[in-house]
Design a protein around this motif. Structure first.
Motif, PDB file in Angstrom:
ATOM      1  N   ILE A  30       8.839 -11.624  -8.370  1.00  0.00           N
ATOM      2  CA  ILE A  30      10.241 -11.528  -8.782  1.00  0.00           C
ATOM      3  C   ILE A  30      10.384 -11.186 -10.267  1.00  0.00           C
ATOM      4  CG2 ILE A  30      12.449 -12.738  -8.884  1.00  0.00           C
ATOM      5  CD1 ILE A  30      11.469 -12.343  -6.088  1.00  0.00           C
ATOM      6  N   ILE A  31       9.719 -11.947 -11.124  1.00  0.00           N
ATOM      7  CA  ILE A  31       9.916 -11.729 -12.556  1.00  0.00           C
ATOM      8  C   ILE A  31       9.511 -10.319 -12.987  1.00  0.00           C
ATOM      9  CG2 ILE A  31       9.177 -12.476 -14.862  1.00  0.00           C
ATOM     10  CD1 ILE A  31       9.464 -15.337 -13.942  1.00  0.00           C
ATOM     11  N   PRO A  32       8.340  -9.821 -12.567  1.00  0.00           N
ATOM     12  CA  PRO A  32       8.033  -8.441 -12.939  1.00  0.00           C
ATOM     13  C   PRO A  32       9.071  -7.444 -12.419  1.00  0.00           C
ATOM     14  CG  PRO A  32       6.080  -9.521 -12.082  1.00  0.00           C
ATOM     15  CD  PRO A  32       7.224 -10.459 -11.844  1.00  0.00           C
ATOM     16  N   ALA A  33       9.611  -7.716 -11.233  1.00  0.00           N
ATOM     17  CA  ALA A  33      10.564  -6.761 -10.662  1.00  0.00           C
ATOM     18  C   ALA A  33      11.908  -6.784 -11.382  1.00  0.00           C
ATOM     19  CB  ALA A  33      10.756  -7.032  -9.171  1.00  0.00           C
ATOM     20  N   ALA A  79       7.427  -2.964   2.061  1.00  0.00           N
ATOM     21  CA  ALA A  79       7.406  -4.122   1.175  1.00  0.00           C
ATOM     22  C   ALA A  79       6.174  -4.145   0.269  1.00  0.00           C
ATOM     23  CB  ALA A  79       7.493  -5.428   1.984  1.00  0.00           C
ATOM     24  N   LEU A  80       5.862  -2.998  -0.319  1.00  0.00           N
ATOM     25  CA  LEU A  80       4.781  -2.980  -1.313  1.00  0.00           C
ATOM     26  C   LEU A  80       5.336  -3.542  -2.619  1.00  0.00           C
ATOM     27  CD1 LEU A  80       3.385   0.571  -0.546  1.00  0.00           C
ATOM     28  CD2 LEU A  80       2.349  -1.623   0.058  1.00  0.00           C
ATOM     29  N   TYR A  81       4.487  -4.230  -3.376  1.00  0.00           N
ATOM     30  CA  TYR A  81       4.949  -4.820  -4.630  1.00  0.00           C
ATOM     31  C   TYR A  81       5.064  -3.709  -5.677  1.00  0.00           C
ATOM     32  CZ  TYR A  81       3.231  -8.684  -1.870  1.00  0.00           C
ATOM     33  OH  TYR A  81       3.003  -9.550  -0.841  1.00  0.00           O
ATOM     34  N   PRO A  82       6.287  -3.435  -6.143  1.00  0.00           N
ATOM     35  CA  PRO A  82       6.511  -2.211  -6.922  1.00  0.00           C
ATOM     36  C   PRO A  82       5.808  -2.184  -8.278  1.00  0.00           C
ATOM     37  CG  PRO A  82       8.502  -3.562  -6.865  1.00  0.00           C
ATOM     38  CD  PRO A  82       7.533  -4.195  -5.931  1.00  0.00           C
ATOM     39  N   ASN A  83       5.524  -3.367  -8.856  1.00  0.00           N
ATOM     40  CA  ASN A  83       4.940  -3.366 -10.200  1.00  0.00           C
ATOM     41  C   ASN A  83       3.420  -3.338 -10.188  1.00  0.00           C
ATOM     42  OD1 ASN A  83       7.692  -4.126 -11.266  1.00  0.00           O
ATOM     43  ND2 ASN A  83       7.154  -5.842  -9.933  1.00  0.00           N
ATOM     44  N   MET A  84       2.860  -3.416  -8.981  1.00  0.00           N
ATOM     45  CA  MET A  84       1.406  -3.446  -8.906  1.00  0.00           C
ATOM     46  C   MET A  84       0.886  -2.104  -8.405  1.00  0.00           C
ATOM     47  SD  MET A  84       0.780  -7.093  -7.031  1.00  0.00           S
ATOM     48  CE  MET A  84       1.841  -8.499  -7.341  1.00  0.00           C
TER      49      MET A  84
END
Ligand SMILES: Nc1ncnc2c1ncn2[C@@H]1O[C@H](COP(=O)(O)OP(=O)(O)O)[C@@H](O)[C@H]1O
Ligand SMILES: [Mg+2]
Lengths: 280, 349
Positions: A190-193, B85-90
Motif C-alpha cells: 500500500i505505502i509504495p503504491a 494483481a501484479l504489485y506495480p512498484n516491484m
C-alpha cells in the motif's frame, strides 16, 4: 487550410497573452518583495518615486545579525517537519482503516476527522492555550509540532485515503494469498503504491504549517519558539518602527522553498487537492 | 497435493445471494473448471476456497482438514486474479519473489526458484521490468509465475485469460494446462468461456445463479446435459432448444416433426438438437424452414433457418451456399436428440 492555421496560431497567441498576464499578476508581489527587500531602508520610505533603485544587503545583514533569524528558521523547520512526521505516522494507518475495512461508524469517523478542519481555529484557541499551559508546553517547539499536526491531520488523512481508495482490492487479496500479514501489506504494497499521495499530503501540510500564525502567536512568547511567520510580526513594532525591507526579505525567503517544492510536485498536487475533496 | 471438498457451501451478504448451494469434491491433481455466466457466483466460490471470503454456511476442507476458520495467508493456495494483481512498484523478479519472502522460504533458494518459474512461463528476459512495461500476455504470465513459484497445495485461477485477445488466449490455454500437468497441482479454474472449460478441464462444474447445474467431464457435459441451461451453455453455436408437443413417440412443433421417440410420454416438452447433429437433406426431413442466414467461416458454414417462431442453427458443409428466403430441409441425427421438461428444463431420460 491557411486560415485554419492562422486562427490556431492566433488563439495560441491569445492564450499565451492571458496566461502571461495572469503570471505577471501573481508574480508581481513576489518581485516587489524581492525589490523592497534588497533596497536600503531610506529608499523604501521616501515619498518621491525612484526610477533606478539602489541595491543593498542592509536587510539581509540585519535579519541575521540583529535578530536571531537562524533560531527562528530552525524553530520553523523543526516544528514543521516534526508535525508532518506526526501526521504521517497517524494518518497512514487511519487512512488505511478508513479506505479498507468496513465497520460500524466508519463513515461517521471519517466525517468527524474531516470536520475538525471546518471549525474556525479561534474557537478552540483559548482552551488550547490552557491545555498547553497545564502540560507545561507553552513556548516550546513541541507544542508547535503538536498543534500543527493536529490542524493538518484531517486533510492529510483525507488525501491519503483518497489515494488508497484507488488501489484495486485485488492487489491486497493477492498479497494475502501470497502469505502477507496486514502490516506487511500496508508496508510493502500500500505505502509504495500511494507514495505520490503521501508526498502530496506532506507538502500540503507543510504549506499550511508554514503559514500558521494564530496558534503560533498564542503558544510562542519568546524567541525560543518563534517561527518565521511570527518573527515577521516583530518587525512591525518596537522603537525602530516598521522595518519594511526586512519584512519583505523574510517573507521572500519563507516563500522560496515552498515555491520550489510545489513546482517539483505540481503534477501530483492538483490531484491531491481535488481528490481529497471529491472522493466520498 | 491436495484434495478440496466443498460441502453445503452458501454465501450471502444480507439478503444478497452470492452462492446458494455448492457441493463438490475436487480430487488431488485434478483440474476443475467452474463455468457459468457472469454473476453466477464463480468468483465468490473461488474466494471462499482461497480464504478471502468466509462461507455463510457449509464447510471447506483441504485434505480432510476444515479450513473455514483458517486465514487466507495460512492456506497454502496460490491465486491468479482476473486483473493479474501484479504489485506495480516491484519488478517482475520481485513480484515473483514476494510469496517466497512472505512464506519464509530460505533466501538462498529464491533466485533458483524465481528463474525456474520465469523459465516455465517464458519471462526470463523481462524479470527486470516493472509490470507497467509488459504487454497483457506477459503480465498474465507473470501472475502465473508468481503462483507457480512456491509450489502450493492448489492453484486458483479466476478468468485469467479474459483480458487477452483470442489468439493469445489459445496459446496461454495450452501453456496453463501443460504447466498444471507438469507440476501435478490441484487446480480450480473459473471462466465464462465454454471453449476454455472444455479444453482445460478434467471436470467441469456448471453454475447458474449461485447453484451447481451439473458436474461432469467435458464429454459428459457435452453428450449428456442435465438440463436446458447446460445444453444451451455448451457448444458454439449452442444447442437448438425447440418447444413443442410429444405424443405417442412423435414430437411436433411448427414446421418440425420427429418420430421414433420414446412413446411413454405426452405433453409439452423441449427438444434439443445440436447444430452439428443437423444435416441438410432432400428426403426424410424433420424440419422445413426458410433460409434466414448463411455464414461461411471457411471450415464450415453456419446456416440459420426460420420455422414458425423458432430459429434453428445448422452446421452445414463448408461449400454450402443458398439464397436467403428459399426453403430448406433438415434431418436430425436421431441418436443425438435430447428431451427436456418444458417447464423445469430438466432432462427427460
Ligand atoms: N462483496 C459483495 N457484496 C454483495 N454482493 C456481492 C459481493 N460479491 C459478489 N456479490 C454478488 O454475488 C453474485 C456472484 O458474484 P461473483 O461470484 O463475482 O460472480 P461471477 O464471478 O460468477 O461473475 C453477484 O450477484 C454479485 O453481485
Ligand atoms: Mg468473476
Amino acid at each position: 487550410m491557411a486560415s485554419v492555421r492562422k486562427s490556431r496560431s492566433e488563439s495560441l497567441f491569445i492564450r499565451y497573452l492571458i496566461l502571461g498576464a495572469w503570471a505577471l499578476f501573481c508574480l508581481a508581489p513576489v518581485l516587489w518583495f524581492l525589490s523592497v527587500g534588497l533596497r536600503p531602508r531610506v529608499e523604501i520610505i521616501t515619498p518621491r518615486p525612484i526610477y533606478w533603485p539602489t541595491f543593498s544587503l542592509d536587510a539581509w545583514h540585519m535579519i541575521w545579525e540583529d535578530w536571531p533569524m537562524a533560531k527562528y528558521l530552525r524553530n520553523s523547520v523543526l516544528a514543521i517537519l516534526g508535525s508532518v512526521l506526526i501526521d504521517l505516522v497517524l494518518a497512514i494507518p487511519a487512512a488505511y482503516s478508513l479506505s479498507r475495512y468496513t465497520y460500524r461508524g466508519r463513515d461517521d469517523i471519517g466525517f468527524y476527522i474531516l470536520s475538525t478542519r471546518m471549525m474556525a481555529p479561534a474557537i478552540v484557541a483559548i482552551p488550547i492555550f490552557f491545555l498547553f499551559r497545564n502540560m507545561g508546553l507553552l513556548d516550546t517547539i513541541w507544542a508547535l509540532m503538536i498543534i500543527y499536526a493536529a490542524v493538518n491531520l484531517s486533510i492529510v488523512t483525507w488525501i491519503i485515503r483518497s489515494y488508497m481508495l484507488d488501489i484495486p482490492k485485488e492487489l491486497e487479496d493477492a498479497a494475502r494469498t501470497d502469505g502477507a500479514s496486514d502490516m506487511r501489506i500496508l508496508w510493502e504494497i500500500i505505502i509504495p503504491a500511494v507514495l505520490p499521495g503521501i508526498i502530496t499530503a506532506a507538502v500540503i501540510a507543510m504549506i499550511f504549517a508554514i503559514n500558521e500564525f494564530l496558534f503560533t502567536l498564542l503558544i510562542a512568547s519568546t524567541p525560543d519558539a518563534y517561527t518565521m511567520s511570527v518573527a515577521l510580526a516583530n518587525f512591525t513594532g518596537g522603537s525602530d518602527g516598521v522595518i519594511y525591507n526586512a519584512i519583505a526579505l523574510v517573507a521572500f525567503l519563507a516563500f522560496v522553498p515552498v515555491f520550489l517544492v510545489v513546482v517539483a510536485i505540481q503534477k501530483h498536487l492538483s490531484r491531491g487537492l481535488t481528490m481529497g475533496a471529491v472522493k466520498g | 497435493m491436495a484434495r478440496i471438498e466443498l460441502s453445503g457451501i452458501q454465501k450471502r451478504w444480507g439478503n444478497v445471494w452470492g452462492v446458494r448451494d455448492v457441493d463438490i469434491d475436487i480430487g488431488d491433481e485434478e483440474f476443475v473448471v467452474f463455468l457459468g455466466p457472469s454473476g453466477c457466483g464463480k468468483t465468490t466460490t473461488m474466494r471462499m476456497i482461497a480464504g478471502l471470503e468466509e462461507p455463510t454456511e457449509g464447510e471447506i476442507r483441504m485434505d480432510g482438514e476444515v479450513m473455514n476458520e483458517i486465514d487466507a495467508r495460512d492456506r497454502d493456495v496460490a491465486m491468479v486474479f482476473q486483473g493479474y494483481a501484479l504489485y506495480p512498484n516491484m519488478t517482475i523478479y520481485e513480484n515473483i519473489r514476494f510469496p517466497l519472502r512472505m512464506r519464509d522460504v530460505p533466501a538462498g533458494d529464491h533466485d533458483r526458484l524465481i528463474r525456474q518459474a520465469a523459465d516455465m512461463t517464458e519471462l526470463t528476459e523481462y524479470l527486470d521490468r516493472k509490470p507497467s512495461a509488459l504487454s497483457g500476455g506477459q503480465r498474465q504470465r507473470a501472475a502465473l509465475a508468481r503462483a507457480v513459484v512456491r509450489q502450493p497445495q492448489a492453484f486458483l485461477m479466476d478468468e485469467p485469460l479474459s483480458n487477452l485477445d483470442a489468439k493469445l488466449r489459445q496459446a496461454m490455454r495450452v501453456q496453463i494446462k501443460h504447466i498444471q500437468r507438469e507440476l501435478k497441482i490441484t487446480t480450480v479454474y473459473v471462466t465464462h468461456d465454454q471453449i476454455e472449460a472444455m479444453t482445460l478441464a478434467d471436470r467441469i462444474v456448471i453454475m447458474q445463479s449461485g447453484a451447481i447445474q451439473q458436474i461432469g467431464t467435458p464429454d459428459e457435459i457435452y453428450n449428456d446435459p442435465a438440463n436446458t441451461f447446460v445444453a444451451g451453455f455448451i457448444g458454439a453455436p449452442p444447442m437448438n432448444l425447440i418447444k413443442g408437443q410429444v405424443d405417442g413417440g412423435i414430437f411436433t412443433a411448427s414446421g418440425i416433426t420427429v418420430d421414433g421417440l420414446r412413446s411413454d410420454m405426452s405433453g409439452a416438452v423441449t427438444l434439443g438438437v445440436r447444430p452439428e447433429d443437423c444435416a441438410v437433406t432432400q428426403s426424410d426431413a424433420n424440419l422445413t424452414g426458410e433460409v434466414f442466414g448463411v455464414e461461411p467461416t471457411g471450415d464450415l458454414t453456419y446456416l440459420t433457418l426460420k420455422t414458425g417462431d423458432a430459429m434453428i442453427e445448422v452446421k452445414a458443409d463448408r461449400s454450402y451456399r443458398r439464397e436467403l428466403g428459399v426453403d430448406e430441409q433438415i434431418a436430425f441425427d436421431r441418436e443425438r436428440l435430447f428431451l427436456f421438461d418444458a417447464k423445469t428444463g430438466t432432462r427427460l431420460r
